[in-house]
Design a protein around this motif. Structure first.
Motif, mmCIF file in Angstrom:
data_model
loop_
_atom_site.group_PDB
_atom_site.id
_atom_site.type_symbol
_atom_site.label_atom_id
_atom_site.label_comp_id
_atom_site.label_asym_id
_atom_site.label_seq_id
_atom_site.Cartn_x
_atom_site.Cartn_y
_atom_site.Cartn_z
ATOM 1 N N ALA A 124 -4.920 2.814 6.037
ATOM 2 C CA ALA A 124 -3.932 1.746 6.271
ATOM 3 C C ALA A 124 -3.906 1.232 7.712
ATOM 4 C CB ALA A 124 -2.539 2.182 5.822
ATOM 5 N N GLY B 30 -5.759 -1.260 8.489
ATOM 6 C CA GLY B 30 -6.013 -2.681 8.346
ATOM 7 C C GLY B 30 -7.416 -3.116 8.710
ATOM 8 N N ILE B 31 -8.366 -2.190 8.701
ATOM 9 C CA ILE B 31 -9.713 -2.568 9.140
ATOM 10 C C ILE B 31 -10.805 -2.388 8.086
ATOM 11 C CG2 ILE B 31 -9.263 -2.245 11.598
ATOM 12 C CD1 ILE B 31 -10.547 0.521 11.384
ATOM 13 N N CYS B 32 -10.542 -1.659 7.013
ATOM 14 C CA CYS B 32 -11.626 -1.395 6.053
ATOM 15 C C CYS B 32 -11.721 -2.455 4.949
ATOM 16 C CB CYS B 32 -11.479 -0.002 5.439
ATOM 17 S SG CYS B 32 -10.151 0.160 4.231
ATOM 18 N N GLY B 33 -10.635 -3.077 4.609
ATOM 19 C CA GLY B 33 -10.625 -4.088 3.556
ATOM 20 C C GLY B 33 -10.637 -3.522 2.148
ATOM 21 N N ARG B 34 -10.640 -2.219 2.004
ATOM 22 C CA ARG B 34 -10.726 -1.598 0.671
ATOM 23 C C ARG B 34 -9.454 -1.732 -0.154
ATOM 24 N NH1 ARG B 34 -14.966 2.136 0.324
ATOM 25 N NH2 ARG B 34 -16.675 1.282 1.518
ATOM 26 N N CYS B 35 -8.327 -1.958 0.487
ATOM 27 C CA CYS B 35 -7.047 -1.981 -0.229
ATOM 28 C C CYS B 35 -6.732 -3.356 -0.810
ATOM 29 C CB CYS B 35 -5.923 -1.542 0.695
ATOM 30 S SG CYS B 35 -5.645 -2.695 2.067
ATOM 31 N N LEU C 253 -4.615 -7.778 1.681
ATOM 32 C CA LEU C 253 -4.751 -6.376 2.067
ATOM 33 C C LEU C 253 -3.397 -5.690 1.919
ATOM 34 C CD1 LEU C 253 -7.129 -6.656 5.115
ATOM 35 C CD2 LEU C 253 -7.664 -6.409 2.684
ATOM 36 N N CYS D 210 -9.646 3.513 5.809
ATOM 37 C CA CYS D 210 -9.093 3.458 7.166
ATOM 38 C C CYS D 210 -7.674 3.996 7.229
ATOM 39 C CB CYS D 210 -9.157 2.038 7.718
ATOM 40 S SG CYS D 210 -7.932 0.902 7.033
ATOM 41 N N ALA E 222 -7.390 1.928 -2.980
ATOM 42 C CA ALA E 222 -8.520 2.351 -2.157
ATOM 43 C C ALA E 222 -8.244 2.178 -0.669
ATOM 44 C CB ALA E 222 -9.763 1.557 -2.549
ATOM 45 N N SER E 223 -8.868 3.037 0.133
ATOM 46 C CA SER E 223 -8.769 2.948 1.589
ATOM 47 C C SER E 223 -9.805 3.862 2.216
ATOM 48 C CB SER E 223 -7.384 3.379 2.063
ATOM 49 O OG SER E 223 -7.369 3.512 3.474
ATOM 50 N N TYR F 34 0.836 -1.211 0.000
ATOM 51 C CA TYR F 34 0.000 0.000 0.000
ATOM 52 C C TYR F 34 0.864 1.252 0.000
ATOM 53 C CZ TYR F 34 -3.334 3.432 1.870
ATOM 54 O OH TYR F 34 -4.119 4.542 2.082
ATOM 55 N N CYS G 277 -2.213 -2.902 2.666
ATOM 56 C CA CYS G 277 -1.643 -2.121 3.771
ATOM 57 C C CYS G 277 -1.008 -2.999 4.828
ATOM 58 C CB CYS G 277 -2.696 -1.217 4.392
ATOM 59 S SG CYS G 277 -3.966 -2.073 5.341
#
Ligand code: FES
Length: 90
Positions: free
Chosen positions: A37, A39-44, A73, A35, A32-33, A21, A75
């Motif tokens: 980085a 590590g909680i959103c899962g978008r990356c 992920l 959060c 994408a993100s 990331y 990040c």
């Protein structure tokens, strides 16, 4: 180590200790993100086409399950060797 982004073929040099990331963000590759980085959103999430990453941490496994994310992920992982990766939006 380098990360090759498909389908563009753009290559990014990874600095020691840098996450996938962070390397992509540093050179302006969109990743994408929501959060930043943590590590909680899962978008990356990325799909690794070639190359190896470290095994998933407990946090990565937990976030992938909670957010129903496929792939890794960016990040939370550092390359172990040259990688080729993609996302659904590149
Ligand atoms: S940026 Fe949110 S989980 Fe990676």
């Amino acid at each position: 180590m380098r990360i090759r982004c498909e389908p563009s073929g753009r290559e990014v040099e990874v600095e020691p200790g840098e996450s996938v990331y962070a390397a992509l963000r540093r050179v302006g590759v969109p990743i994408a993100s929501t959060c930043e980085a943590d590590g909680i959103c899962g978008r990356c999430a990325i799909q690794v086409l070639h190359g190896a990453l470290e095994p998933p941490s407990e946090l990565e496994t937990s976030t992938r399950l909670k957010q129903v994310v496929e792939g890794r992920l960016a990040c939370l992982v550092e390359p172990r060797e040259d990688l080729t990766v993609t996302t659904s939006y590149w």
